[in-house]
Design an enzyme around this catalytic site. Structure first.
Site: not given
Lengths: 369, 549
Positions: A259, A344, A346
């Site tokens: 990001c 993202h 994650e």
């Protein structure tokens, strides 16, 4: 109690007070995720922003101590259609309204968020304010006087004050390193989400998280196998000193930018970033990975993007693009161990399709070992 | 992967007569697919025995055969038409079974017809209980402990090992025909005997019963390049134990946290990949309300009733996209017909709540057993959209056309407390009205939850609607303030219902409401929660600020 939301162009939305009373000012953005409000509230990348959720029924499963992505809520303000006051979930420890009150977040509910979203989509993101104590004119005045989102360094507000090791699912400031860990990763904290730590730890990494002001030299002093440049809030163009340190790291150790970290890499590799009209915030963005040829559904939260035309170095290649608007979603370097994505991997909230990128980074670190 | 050039003529199998256990969803899906195939330049040969379908209109296909859906007739048509491919996943279970039989009889091979969309092996793995269980285990996806039996004593032996309750599901039947829940040995013997009789291959599955767990469905799609997406997930208001077709269903799920939503999404994508399906697939899962444990309950390797609902709930045309995938297109090569600027390779974001309520035929068959369970009894369904759950529920109830304007059903006030308790425990088509009646009498959410196992979130919403009824009851015109009227309208109370509750004239209430400027606006179903502009005029009404017409 009544509350109002006013945009910098004078548009006023009426609603009811949610969370803390008072006034909040920030850049107004929308997120289209249908679940994960607690993760969104606690994501440091929303610092300085008033977040509106397009899904109308928020708070249904309450809040808990586990689904946090940082020490607490980070948003400047919160806008919803409806906030559930009787949540139902076995993990729930309270409702959204109490949670916002406890953390002094000013919010507003009962807003026609779809109308707000259409506004932002057509005109681009705007500065705005939520208030329980001002008239629309007073609030508009405050909004217009406020410093523009794009000129504030929010990263220094959200970064960890001192280094820590990620241990037992929380920060450990004792910094006792486990030298037996197969791989040691330093995460440069520009506003990291805890699930990045969790994703790395789950893959056997020892995670050391350091403040954004840490020099390249100090990062390398941990003798890491790889470095993660974390997500974070605001305009990367303001972060010249961090970019300078990132330049020093290029080629020294494998680097994974996520990001904002991806945007910092973009700058460090000679490129530039620009502001998107209304950004990408949601859990349904299709991204094509040119390495695998496949499309992955991704979790996104960014308002700036790397300009592909600014990347003059032929060794810097666009590895991922967004299929909605063809913007750059990832970079890799043909010679150096450098990879980055704008979204993202994650997740949290959002789809878990992209964990493979952490695996790819692990492989990169192993090869460089 | 561009569109395959070797597929020029495609045979589509319809679903035959509409029977109990369907909602005419296969005609909808088949028609959409025929259009999609012809758009890509394919010739379509359609076979269906049901004349009361849109797909059998001569404008829908290039060749229409109204013939019995049997191997014999289909073989003759195949010999005559020589199609390059057969698309069996749009005719429901009938189409899927027929395609399986055609393949087994060697008809497809003999005439060089390729099975499109879902490989035969995937159909077998999803439909054959033993193969399903084994496949799920290989994929690391949990399934409830179970045993496949062909005799009643085998089932009873398993019961002695695992205990009760157990659920019995016959293989290869539509809508769970012939299944049921057994609480003791006698019930088990009865249900098993019936199930074995109904099953095409004389086989039933007996498994641990996860009654009372949350029942969640995912509609997923996959293309030949292994790109996978979720179109929509849905949560059954009625927990496990009631067939999805007989359950009130809400989209998207309301009581799942992101962790659970993503866990089940990942499982669903894992399954569609593991089965190698190219097209749409429906995955049904049971989720423990008290932990993160889940089981995969069922996989439909085809377009289903749920995909029709998911299509209308999101604006994403599942059958259309599935048909295009079947002839080789990738998800990122198919445009999103709603935005025209984005692609079919994304996941719809909803900014409203969708509710489906089954429509049962009990008003026509007075003596039928009105209890609902694992065997689907509904003959249709209604769907409603609103910005709130309450609004969507009230709209859907009115759409049933059973003479109700909300949660009040005539006769409920005559029930004894014992009867209410029994009706909450043993669901019938009237359960939603019984719940409302319980709240009218002051029952607590917790009591209703213990008996019905329905999640407290849904019960709180119903309780809130009943509280609004109470607030409105007997109000004079002056007491109907703009604030109260607006609140009631947002919760889905229509003027007729307000008139019933207050005793005031419906026309007078409407006039007062309009005088206050309380009128509905219309918002668009656009697949993307307003992120992109939509070009399709698909609207729902709601009481909000902005009108999008």
């Amino acid at each position: 109690m009544k509350a109002i939301l006013v945009l910098a162009d004078g548009t006023t939305y009426e609603g009811t007070s949610l969370g803390a009373t008072g006034r909040a000012i920030g850049e107004v953005v929308f997120n289209t995720s249908m679940t994960g409000y607690q993760e969104i509230l606690t994501d440091p990348s929303y610092k300085g922003q008033i977040v509106a959720l397009t899904y109308p029924l928020i708070g249904n499963y309450g809040v808990n101590d586990e689904d946090v992505e940082s020490i607490g809520p980070q948003v400047a303000g919160f806008v919803v259609k409806e906030m559930c006051d009787a949540p139902s979930h076995y993990r729930s420890q309270g409702d959204g309204d109490e949670f916002l009150k406890k953390h002094h977040i000013v919010g507003i509910k009962g807003v026609d968020v779809r109308a707000l979203t259409r506004k932002l989509r057509n005109y681009g993101v705007l500065m705005g304010g939520i208030s329980t104590e001002d008239t629309p004119d007073e609030l508009l005045q405050r909004v217009r006087e406020a410093t523009d989102y794009g000129s504030i360094d929010f990263v220094s507000q959200v970064t960890t004050p001192r280094p820590y090791v990620w241990r037992h699912n929380r920060p450990d400031y004792q910094l006792t390193l486990n030298m037996d860990a197969a791989l040691r990763v330093v995460v440069l904290d520009c506003g990291v989400k805890y699930n990045i730590h969790r994703s790395l730890t789950a893959r056997g990494c020892e995670v050391i998280c350091v403040p954004c002001t840490t020099s390249a030299e100090d990062i390398l002093a941990f003798n890491p196998h790889g470095i993660v440049l974390s997500p974070g809030p605001g305009d990367p163009a303001l972060l010249g000193s961090i970019i300078a340190e990132v330049k020093q790291l290029l080629g020294r150790k494998p680097i994974f930018g996520i990001c904002l970290g991806h945007q910092l890499l973009g700058w460090a590799l000679g490129g530039k970033t620009f502001k998107l009209k209304f950004g990408h915030r949601g859990a349904n963005h299709p991204v094509k990975d040119f390495t695998t040829g496949r499309v992955y559904i991704t979790s996104q939260n960014h308002g700036y993007a790397v300009d592909p035309d600014s990347l003059k170095d032929p060794r810097v290649v666009v590895s991922h693009i967004n299929l909605n608007d063809n913007t750059v979603e990832g970079l890799h370097h043909t010679e150096l161990p450098i990879m980055s994505v704008q979204y993202h991997p994650e997740a949290s909230p959002g789809p878990r399709d992209n964990g493979y990128l952490f695996d790819r980074f692990i492989e990169m670190m192993k090869e460089a070992k | 992967m561009p569109k395959r050039r070797d597929i020029k003529k495609v045979m589509v199998i319809g679903s035959g007569p509409i029977v109990i256990g369907q909602a005419a969803e296969f005609d909808y899906a088949g028609t959409q697919a025929c259009r999609a195939l012809r758009e890509e330049g394919c010739q379509v040969v359609l076979v269906n025995s049901n004349p009361a379908t849109i797909m059998t209109d001569t404008e829908m296909a290039d060749r229409v055969y109204i013939e019995p859906l049997t191997v014999e007739f289909c073989e003759k048509i195949i010999a005559q038409e020589k199609p390059d491919g057969l698309l069996p996943t749009l005719g429901g279970q009938t189409g899927l079974n027929l395609a399986t039989q055609l393949a087994k009889a060697g008809v497809l091979k003999a005439h060089g017809v390729e099975l499109l969309g879902t490989p035969l092996e995937a159909i077998r793995k999803a439909e054959d209980r033993e193969a399903f269980k084994q496949t799920m285990q290989e994929l690391g996806e949990p399934v409830p402990e179970s045993v496949i039996v062909t005799t009643v004593p085998e089932a009873q032996a398993f019961a002695r090992q695992i205990g009760f309750p157990l659920i019995v599901r016959p293989a290869y039947t539509l809508g769970g025909t012939g299944g049921g829940i057994a609480r003791d040995m006698t019930e088990l013997a009865d249900i098993c005997a019936r199930g074995l009789h109904m099953s095409m291959i004389h086989q039933v599955l007996v498994e641990r019963c996860v009654i009372g767990w949350k029942e969640i469905e995912y509609e997923v799609m996959r293309d030949g390049a292994d790109n996978c997406i979720t179109v929509c997930n849905m949560e059954n208001l009625d927990p496990m134990g009631i067939h999805t077709g007989d359950s009130i269903v809400v989209a998207p799920s309301q009581t799942l946290s992101d962790k659970e939503y993503q866990m089940l999404r990942t499982a669903s994508l894992n399954i569609i990949r593991g089965l190698g399906i190219e097209g749409g697939c429906n995955v049904q899962l049971a989720l423990d309300p008290h932990s993160a444990q889940y089981y995969v309950i069922e996989v439909n390797p085809r377009v289903s009733r749920s995909s029709a609902l998911a299509s209308k709930a999101t604006g994403y045309p599942i059958a259309r996209v599935a048909a295009k995938i079947a002839i080789g297109l990738r998800l990122d090569e198919i445009p999103n017909a709603v935005t025209r600027k984005t692609l079919a390779c994304f996941e719809p974001a909803l900014d409203y709540c969708v509710l489906k309520i089954p429509r049962w035929p009990f008003d026509k068959f007075h003596y039928s057993d009105r209890r609902v369970g694992t065997q689907m009894k509904a003959t249709g369904e209604v769907m409603a959209i609103d910005r709130s759950f309450e609004g969507a529920l009230m709209k859907a109830l009115r759409s049933l056309e059973i003479g109700v304007y909300g949660l009040r059903l005539r006769g409920m006030e005559l029930l004894s407390e014992m009867e209410i308790e029994e009706k909450l425990r043993t669901p019938t088509d009237e359960r939603i009205f019984v719940i409302a009646e319980a709240f009218r009498r002051g029952w607590q959410v917790e009591e209703v939850h213990q008996l019905s196992k329905i999640d407290r979130w849904f019960l709180c919403k119903i309780e809130r609607l009943v509280a609004m009824e109470t607030r409105l009851r007997g109000r004079t015109m002056d007491e109907l303030t703009p604030e109260l009227l607006l609140e009631a309208k947002k919760m889905g109370f229509n003027d007729h219902h307000l008139s019933e509750l207050t005793g005031l004239k419906e026309m007078d209430i409407r006039a007062r409401r309009k005088q206050f400027g309380i009128e509905p606006v219309y918002k668009i179903v656009d697949t993307c929660a307003a992120e992109f502009e939509a070009v399709t005029p698909y609207y729902y009404s709601t009481y909000e600020v902005e009108d999008e017409r």
